[in-house]
Each structure stands twice: as structure tokens, then as C-alpha cells.
Scaffold this active site. Structure first.
Site, PDB file in Angstrom:
ATOM      1  N   ARG A 215      -3.504   6.303   9.464  1.00  0.00           N
ATOM      2  CA  ARG A 215      -4.049   6.365   8.100  1.00  0.00           C
ATOM      3  C   ARG A 215      -5.554   6.559   8.249  1.00  0.00           C
ATOM      4  O   ARG A 215      -6.236   5.728   8.841  1.00  0.00           O
ATOM      5  CB  ARG A 215      -3.740   5.075   7.345  1.00  0.00           C
ATOM      6  CG  ARG A 215      -4.564   4.923   6.074  1.00  0.00           C
ATOM      7  CD  ARG A 215      -4.087   3.806   5.196  1.00  0.00           C
ATOM      8  NE  ARG A 215      -2.847   4.175   4.527  1.00  0.00           N
ATOM      9  CZ  ARG A 215      -2.360   3.556   3.460  1.00  0.00           C
ATOM     10  NH1 ARG A 215      -3.002   2.541   2.929  1.00  0.00           N
ATOM     11  NH2 ARG A 215      -1.236   3.953   2.913  1.00  0.00           N
TER      12      ARG A 215
ATOM     13  N   HIS B 280      -0.040  12.333   1.379  1.00  0.00           N
ATOM     14  CA  HIS B 280       0.621  11.030   1.607  1.00  0.00           C
ATOM     15  C   HIS B 280       2.130  11.293   1.690  1.00  0.00           C
ATOM     16  O   HIS B 280       2.901  10.898   0.812  1.00  0.00           O
ATOM     17  CB  HIS B 280       0.272  10.082   0.460  1.00  0.00           C
ATOM     18  CG  HIS B 280       0.482   8.633   0.776  1.00  0.00           C
ATOM     19  ND1 HIS B 280       1.036   8.198   1.962  1.00  0.00           N
ATOM     20  CD2 HIS B 280       0.210   7.509   0.053  1.00  0.00           C
ATOM     21  CE1 HIS B 280       1.094   6.882   1.956  1.00  0.00           C
ATOM     22  NE2 HIS B 280       0.593   6.435   0.810  1.00  0.00           N
TER      23      HIS B 280
ATOM     24  N   GLN C 105       4.853   8.414   1.430  1.00  0.00           N
ATOM     25  CA  GLN C 105       5.004   7.892   0.071  1.00  0.00           C
ATOM     26  C   GLN C 105       5.839   8.836  -0.783  1.00  0.00           C
ATOM     27  O   GLN C 105       6.757   8.417  -1.495  1.00  0.00           O
ATOM     28  CB  GLN C 105       3.619   7.697  -0.569  1.00  0.00           C
ATOM     29  CG  GLN C 105       3.684   7.187  -1.984  1.00  0.00           C
ATOM     30  CD  GLN C 105       4.250   5.782  -2.077  1.00  0.00           C
ATOM     31  OE1 GLN C 105       3.744   4.870  -1.428  1.00  0.00           O
ATOM     32  NE2 GLN C 105       5.308   5.580  -2.864  1.00  0.00           N
TER      33      GLN C 105
ATOM     34  N   ASP D 189      -1.438   7.293 -10.487  1.00  0.00           N
ATOM     35  CA  ASP D 189      -2.054   6.675  -9.310  1.00  0.00           C
ATOM     36  C   ASP D 189      -3.439   6.183  -9.738  1.00  0.00           C
ATOM     37  O   ASP D 189      -3.945   6.574 -10.795  1.00  0.00           O
ATOM     38  CB  ASP D 189      -2.165   7.717  -8.172  1.00  0.00           C
ATOM     39  CG  ASP D 189      -2.551   7.102  -6.838  1.00  0.00           C
ATOM     40  OD1 ASP D 189      -2.560   5.856  -6.722  1.00  0.00           O
ATOM     41  OD2 ASP D 189      -2.848   7.862  -5.898  1.00  0.00           O
TER      42      ASP D 189
ATOM     43  N   CYS E 172       2.703   4.535  -6.816  1.00  0.00           N
ATOM     44  CA  CYS E 172       2.802   4.260  -5.374  1.00  0.00           C
ATOM     45  C   CYS E 172       2.244   2.891  -5.004  1.00  0.00           C
ATOM     46  O   CYS E 172       2.533   2.393  -3.928  1.00  0.00           O
ATOM     47  CB  CYS E 172       2.107   5.362  -4.583  1.00  0.00           C
ATOM     48  SG  CYS E 172       0.338   5.503  -4.918  1.00  0.00           S
TER      49      CYS E 172
ATOM     50  N   ARG F 288       9.923   3.027   0.922  1.00  0.00           N
ATOM     51  CA  ARG F 288       9.020   3.375   2.025  1.00  0.00           C
ATOM     52  C   ARG F 288       9.658   2.957   3.360  1.00  0.00           C
ATOM     53  O   ARG F 288       9.580   3.684   4.351  1.00  0.00           O
ATOM     54  CB  ARG F 288       7.669   2.645   1.863  1.00  0.00           C
ATOM     55  CG  ARG F 288       6.831   3.108   0.689  1.00  0.00           C
ATOM     56  CD  ARG F 288       6.256   4.489   0.904  1.00  0.00           C
ATOM     57  NE  ARG F 288       5.485   4.629   2.121  1.00  0.00           N
ATOM     58  CZ  ARG F 288       4.190   4.313   2.241  1.00  0.00           C
ATOM     59  NH1 ARG F 288       3.522   3.870   1.197  1.00  0.00           N
ATOM     60  NH2 ARG F 288       3.550   4.484   3.398  1.00  0.00           N
TER      61      ARG F 288
END
Ligand code: CP
Length: 309
Positions: free
Chosen positions: A103, A130, A133, A222, A262, A290
Site C-alpha cells: 500500500r 484499489h 477493494q 468514498d 469501502c 475483502r
């Protein structure tokens, strides 16, 4: 599948469905206590240059359930944070581990890591993409509707990594995708070019959240101030006024529409407390998935003969 999972653009529709189908199987196995130690003896190093709750714990738990070991490496507390080049980190970690999850901020850094790694590299989130996700999101939507093609997906908010990955993943799976973003926060041109690249893709970019959610089956949002953007917080909160997902906006969506986030969520900014709580089951199914999707990704990349480079 390719050797690495660096962004949604790298996956074909067949790759996506292969991951989702295996994730469904692994979820079934986990929930029914069926052993699936498919990565016995394998190791994954996970490098974090940004904080995480879901990504870290789902990768570590998933690897444990598969019989392997996941290790945490903090960007700040390792040589990565002191400037050791990605190419040296990649070659070193490839001598110890069977896979690397990272990440970080810049997609270019992740791509550089992958260029020099001899083991698979997985994107645990960059500013551009991402994928883990969004694969979990696709899994969750398919669990609800039993299919993805033709589902109307609306994204409201920042045209960042989540928006960009949803556009690509949604279109590749035959969904009708609309994104509503303020003009200065639109997705990157590379993503808009992708959306325009196939006459069968149904994609709309608008600055009007109402237009985006009209008849939507799934509404995504988001945070307005994502990690690394804290210095822009005030300007962003101003720019995103009118982009909150609230009960009034959802009256325009398809009756019984699904809401996805998310997480972590900033209640009162991009989503109201009422909407989040009313759709909590769907949102926490998304968080749970996930785990299952990443187990599938790890099995496919670390477990089998992964031919393509
Ligand atoms: N959605 C997500 O990636 O969560 P974390 O930042 O907690 O990992």
C-alpha cells in the site's frame, strides 16, 4: 492472469470472474469449516506506507486461514521509508517471500517494485487504484443480484482510486457506470479513455449527483479527504458540497438500492449516519468480502503456476 495484480486495467473479464468464483468457493469453505490450506508454507510480506485496518487484517487473517504467513512491514519503520530504492527492496524481499503486497501513494512506485520483483506483487491501494477493494465490491454486488451485467452503478464523490477502479471493474463486467464528481476531481484521462474505448461500455461522467443516482441499483461513495490529502481538506470539503449521499438523494435511485462504502466513512460528510446505518449489512458484507477476495487473489498468484509476466 498476469503475474502481478497492480490495477483493475490489468485484469480481463475472465480474470475478474475467476477471482470472484474462487472467492465465493473460499467463503463457502470458510463459513462451513472446510479446510482450504492452499498456501501451506507460503509467505507474503505486506508493506504499508499508509494506515490500514481492513486491508491489513484481511490479508493477515486470509493468509493464516490458507496455511501461510503474512508479515507486516511499516514503510516508516523499515528501510523503505529511509529511501531504499524500490528495485532493491523488490529484489531483497523476493529472496525471502512468495509474494509482496504494498500500500503506497504513487502507482509508479508499485509498478517499479513489480518490475524488479521475481515474486507476484499485489496492490493494497495506491492513489490510482484499489483493485482488492473493487473486486470485493463486485463480489458483494453479485451476491445481492446474482449477476453483474446490466446492473446500474452510480459513484458519487472524488474521482480517485476507488472511482477509477469501479469504472474499470464495472465496465469490464458489463455494468452501466455513472460517476458524479466535481469538475476538478474527475477521474484521470487514462480511465476516461478506457471508458470510451469500447462501444459496448455504458459510461456517463457528470457533475450532478442526482443525474448519477437516477434508477441506480448500487450507489457508491468514498471519503472526500483521502489519506495524503489532508492539506487540501478545507478546499475539498467546499468542492464536495452537494455530493453527500443522503436519504433525499437515494429517493432517485432504484427502490431498495444497495449502498456501498469501502470504509472508513466520515459520517456527515460523504454519507449521512442514517444512510450508513440503514445499509450497514451491505457495507459490512463488502468489508468482509475483502477477506475472501484476497484469499482468492493470493491463491491464484502465489499458489499456482502463474505463467504470464
Ligand atoms: N477500504 C480499505 O482499504 O480499508 P483500510 O484503509 O482500513 O485498509
Amino acid at each position: 492472469m498476469k503475474k502481478h495484480l497492480l490495477k483493475m486495467l490489468d485484469l480481463s473479464p475472465d480474470d475478474i470472474y475467476e477471482i470472484l468464483n474462487l472467492a465465493d468457493q473460499l467463503k463457502y469453505d470458510q463459513l462451513h469449516g472446510i479446510p482450504h490450506r492452499l498456501l501451506e508454507g507460503k509467505t507474503l510480506v505486506t508493506i504499508y506506507e499508509k494506515p490500514s485496518t481492513r486491508t491489513r487484517i484481511s490479508f493477515e487473517t486470509g493468509m493464516f486461514q490458507l496455511g501461510g504467513l503474512a508479515m507486516y512491514l511499516s514503510g516508516k519503520e523499515s528501510q523503505v521509508g529511509r529511501g531504499e530504492p524500490m528495485e532493491d527492496t523488490a529484489r531483497t524481499l523476493s529472496r525471502y517471500c512468495d509474494g509482496i503486497m504494498m500500500r503506497t501513494f504513487r502507482q509508479e512506485d508499485l509498478e517499479q517494485l513489480a518490475r524488479y520483483a521475481t515474486v507476484p506483487v499485489i496492490n493494497g491501494m495506491t492513489d490510482f487504484s484499489h483493485p482488492c477493494q473493487v473486486l470485493a465490491d463486485l463480489m458483494t454486488i453479485r451476491e445481492r443480484f446474482a449477476h453483474l451485467d446490466g446492473i446500474k452503478l452510480a459513484y458519487i464523490g472524488d474521482g480517485d482510486n476507488m472511482c477509477q477502479s469501479l469504472i474499470v471493474g464495472g465496465l469490464k463486467c458489463g455494468m452501466e457506470v455513472t460517476a458524479a464528481t466535481p469538475h476538478d476531481y474527475r477521474p484521470k484521462q487514462e480511465i476516461l479513455d478506457f471508458a470510451a474505448s469500447d462501444p459496448e461500455f455504458v459510461f456517463t461522467l457528470t457533475e450532478d449527483p442526482k443525474e448519477a443516482v437516477r434508477d441506480a441499483d448500487v450507489v457508491f461513495t468514498d471519503v472526500w479527504v483521502s489519506m495524503g490529502k489532508e492539506a487540501e481538506a478545507e478546499a475539498r470539503r467546499k468542492a464536495f458540497q452537494g455530493f453527500q449521499v443522503d436519504d433525499e438523494l437515494l429517493t432517485l435511485a432504484s427502490p431498495g438500492c444497495m449502498v456501498q462504502h469501502c470504509l472508513p466513512a466520515h459520517r456527515g460528510e460523504e454519507i449521512t449516519d442514517q444512510v450508513l446505518e440503514a445499509h450497514a449489512d451491505e457495507i459490512f458484507d463488502e468489508a468482509e468480502n475483502r477477506l475472501h477476495v484476497q484469499k482468492a487473489i493470493m491463491c491464484l498468484l502465489l499458489g499456482a503456476n502463474n505463467a504470464e509476466d
